[in-house]
Design an enzyme around this catalytic site. Structure first.
Site, PDB file in Angstrom:
ATOM      1  N   CYS A  98      28.374  39.589  40.754  1.00 26.07           N
ATOM      2  CA  CYS A  98      29.317  40.300  41.606  1.00 26.07           C
ATOM      3  C   CYS A  98      29.251  39.041  42.935  1.00 26.07           C
ATOM      4  O   CYS A  98      29.942  38.012  42.440  1.00 26.07           O
ATOM      5  CB  CYS A  98      28.711  41.752  42.382  1.00 26.07           C
ATOM      6  SG  CYS A  98      30.274  42.457  43.256  1.00 26.07           S
ATOM      7  N   HIS A 117      28.648  45.035  37.744  1.00 24.98           N
ATOM      8  CA  HIS A 117      27.027  45.130  37.918  1.00 24.98           C
ATOM      9  C   HIS A 117      26.401  45.857  36.750  1.00 24.98           C
ATOM     10  O   HIS A 117      26.387  47.252  36.697  1.00 24.98           O
ATOM     11  CB  HIS A 117      26.786  46.131  39.050  1.00 24.98           C
ATOM     12  CG  HIS A 117      27.233  45.566  40.394  1.00 24.98           C
ATOM     13  ND1 HIS A 117      26.087  45.074  41.314  1.00 24.98           N
ATOM     14  CD2 HIS A 117      28.491  45.629  41.060  1.00 24.98           C
ATOM     15  CE1 HIS A 117      26.783  44.514  42.308  1.00 24.98           C
ATOM     16  NE2 HIS A 117      27.891  44.950  42.482  1.00 24.98           N
ATOM     17  N   GLU A 168      23.375  46.111  36.310  1.00 22.44           N
ATOM     18  CA  GLU A 168      22.273  46.980  36.715  1.00 22.44           C
ATOM     19  C   GLU A 168      22.326  48.349  37.561  1.00 22.44           C
ATOM     20  O   GLU A 168      21.459  48.829  37.886  1.00 22.44           O
ATOM     21  CB  GLU A 168      21.603  46.112  37.963  1.00 22.44           C
ATOM     22  CG  GLU A 168      21.825  46.012  39.231  1.00 22.44           C
ATOM     23  CD  GLU A 168      23.276  44.993  39.528  1.00 22.44           C
ATOM     24  OE1 GLU A 168      23.641  44.997  40.659  1.00 22.44           O
ATOM     25  OE2 GLU A 168      23.906  44.839  38.405  1.00 22.44           O
TER      26      GLU A 168
END
Length: 236
Positions: free
Chosen positions: A97, A184, A186
């Site tokens: 990002c 993302h 994660e």
């Protein structure tokens, strides 16, 4: 394998209590992806934290941030200097990002507010490198996103990994040194839902509802993490 995470945000108290920070989320994600032998050290760049030397690290990961990668805030400018030095020294880099955008910016790409507006919720991308071992022949990938800035063109010498009509430069590599991804891997659904609720008025009801509904469809964050682990460990 020793990974340095440059964490580029400070979560509010509620978010930190539930999820830790970006660095904690990546530590958990990479362990789940099979990198349980990695040593991970986290440095918060907003607080001015950096390692005294990168020599002992095999790779450096730059996380997301609510800040703009093209910001003139002093901590962002200091981080840009660090990234430029890491690129010059040929250190292996991962960017996600904000990190994806900042590395691209340092490589000479245009990074600006996206005219399309916010990318939010589960987003779908074409995957252009199915021959990677961990890609297992895939031609698409779905990941959780939260961004209003985008890389508007590939850096010189970069290879496009993932793209969509909304986000044409969703992931790229530069040789075996740099791997960057806009969404993302994660993120988990609860975190995305929290951010969507927080930005509901900003996003508008139509986008908020569509993005919230999309979270029920699942995502490929773990698969992307395995691709990132493969990239880092190759040739080490």
């Amino acid at each position: 394998m020793k990974l340095c995470i440059l964490e580029n945000d400070l979560f509010d108290a509620e978010l930190a209590a539930r999820f830790g920070g970006f660095g904690d989320m990546f530590r958990r994600l990479f362990a789940a992806a099979g990198a349980d032998n990695w040593t991970v050290e986290i440095f918060n760049t907003v607080d001015g934290q950096y390692p005294s030397s990168y020599d002992d690290f095999d790779a450096v990961l730059l996380t997301g941030s609510r800040a703009d990668s093209f910001s003139q805030e002093p901590w962002v400018l200091a981080l840009r200097q660090q990234v430029e030095q890491l690129l010059q020294s040929k250190k292996k880099l991962l960017g996600v990002c904000f990190g994806h955008q900042l590395i691209a910016l340092c490589l000479g790409a245009r990074v600006e507010r996206a005219p399309q507006g916010w990318g939010a919720g589960r987003m779908h991308y074409q995957w252009h490198t199915p021959t990677w071992a961990q890609a297992q022949g895939r031609s698409d990938i779905a990941l959780l996103a939260s961004h209003q800035d985008q890389v508007l063109g590939l850096p010189a010498g970069a290879t496009l990994l993932a793209s969509s009509k909304f986000c044409p430069v969703a992931a790229f590599t530069v040789e075996q040194q740099v791997l960057c991804v806009q969404p993302h891997p994660e993120f988990v659904e609860d975190l995305s839902a929290y951010l969507l609720d927080k930005r509901r008025i900003l996003l508008g009801e139509e986008l908020y509802s569509a993005a919230t509904d999309s979270l029920a469809l699942g995502h490929d964050g773990l698969a992307m993490a395995r691709l990132m682990v493969e990239f880092v460990e190759k040739d080490l």
